[in-house]
Design a protein around this motif. Structure first.
Motif: not given
Lengths: 146, 146, 146, 146
Positions: D16-20, D27-38, D43-44, D67-73
């Motif tokens: 989980p992205f507890s450092g968000s 509250w959404l409590d998503g797990i980070v699966i992958s991340a790049s600059e684009k 996963q929820f 919307d949250e994932c777009i914000g993280v992007t």
């Protein structure tokens, strides 16, 4: 199912779709690049009367080309009833100018009993994306007579 | 600020906006009904070449009329820099046919430093809503030369 | 028709809609301000867990409040069959912060046999518009059991 | 550029992205699966309080996750200034229910100086598309302090 509408469109590959039943399509004067039951591709040449005050392909014509290609995509799905378009969302990314050719590629994203969702991208000759769109069509009780 | 662009548009009230710097606007051939710094109204007559395969005003032309009127609304806001359109969302509610006249009314919803949001409705002669749209425009570094 | 769902909602005017069959609605914890067959108004208080990294009401929660209110609007139309939401377009204009109250007002724009179009605005306490949205719902074959 | 925000997010891959810095993200409590600059993938798990009256993942929560994932992007693009979201268009295709896990995958479509366009898809465990979205963000004069 014998999809006569797809067969008709395929006869125009590499040529203007002069057999289109859509008067506005004739004004747009697109060339059929490819066609399948879930996707079509058209190429358009930007004419002066399609431009905006700064000589670029008008956003309204971009929307028109995309909406027309989405309509053709529906047409070649071979369905019995009309699905009028209920909404069209277009995102504009980059410009094209008079004399340029642009391509619109569509894709059926979802085919439900009530709703069909189709997306489309517009690309320039270098393959750069100029615009992207999504559209929903909803079933009606009107049979397609052709 | 002396808003010469609004003054220019107002000279065409009741007439086609033949002084439009937009070639596509000339093809649409709209009559200026009213104009202010936050709203314009245009009337269009549905010509054969604007229709779809079932003789109705093509969704792409509806989008085109709306996008053009949104562009004119921006134009008469009297701003120094271009705000290219970044997206256009159109909802289609009812149809118009060849020979009908339709009106597009716009309204600036938000004028921010970076983003301008403009909405538009298309109505028929009876005042029935045919389509509704919203659009965002984003500031650029390009000065408007006229 | 005896619209029992509208009657139910009206019993909650001035109070949280604790009788909502929607678990997410309970999390949003909105107060019913007004309700009719074509429009509802809810008030929400922005809690910490509804905010984004800069302490403002999260765009996702704005979308959630709006989508829920659109769902309630459909619910009190008194129809026999479900109309699942097929799309939601939200425009964000201004921010609200923790502790603020915001109101969502909806309006049925079009009620067709297949498609229902509902719009919504979110306002702050001063009546300033924070967000605006439009949504289409499409008929399904599933009866509403309550 | 040293992209510390992307490094931070990558530390949470599989967790989980507890450092968000976003309370709603918690509250959404998503797990980070992958991340790049684009692009990012989260996963929820659908909890009861995320559902609608018929036990399905609420459209408002789908919008919130996206919307949250777009914000993280945007966050991991490593930019200096905030780009607040100006609009979000969500298309809903299929349902998920309590206990299901869903994934949101984002992609930067266009990175302009003024506007960033990001799209997102939500998929279920079988890879079926549940929803699709597009969003525009516009530059502001506010520096990101973290």
């Amino acid at each position: 199912m014998d999809n006569n509408r797809l067969k008709l469109l395929k006869q125009y590959i590499g040529k203007p779709f002069s057999g289109s039943p859509s008067p506005f399509a004739k004004w747009l004067d697109g060339i059929v690049i490819s066609a399948s039951e879930k996707s079509v591709e058209f190429q358009f040449t930007v004419r002066k009367e399609m431009t905006n005050p700064v000589g670029m392909l008008h956003g309204g014509v971009i929307s028109g080309m995309i909406d027309e290609c989405i309509g053709v995509t529906f047409f070649v799905m071979g369905l019995e009833y009309f699905y009028p378009t209920i909404n069209l969302n277009v995102e504009f990314f980059s410009a094209a100018q008079e004399g340029d050719t642009v391509r619109v590629q569509t894709q059926v994203v979802k085919q439900g009993k009530t709703i069909i969702n189709i997306k489309a991208d517009m690309l320039n000759e270098s393959g750069k994306i100029l615009a992207s769109a999504t559209s929903n069509l909803a079933v009606s009780g009107i049979k397609i007579p052709f």
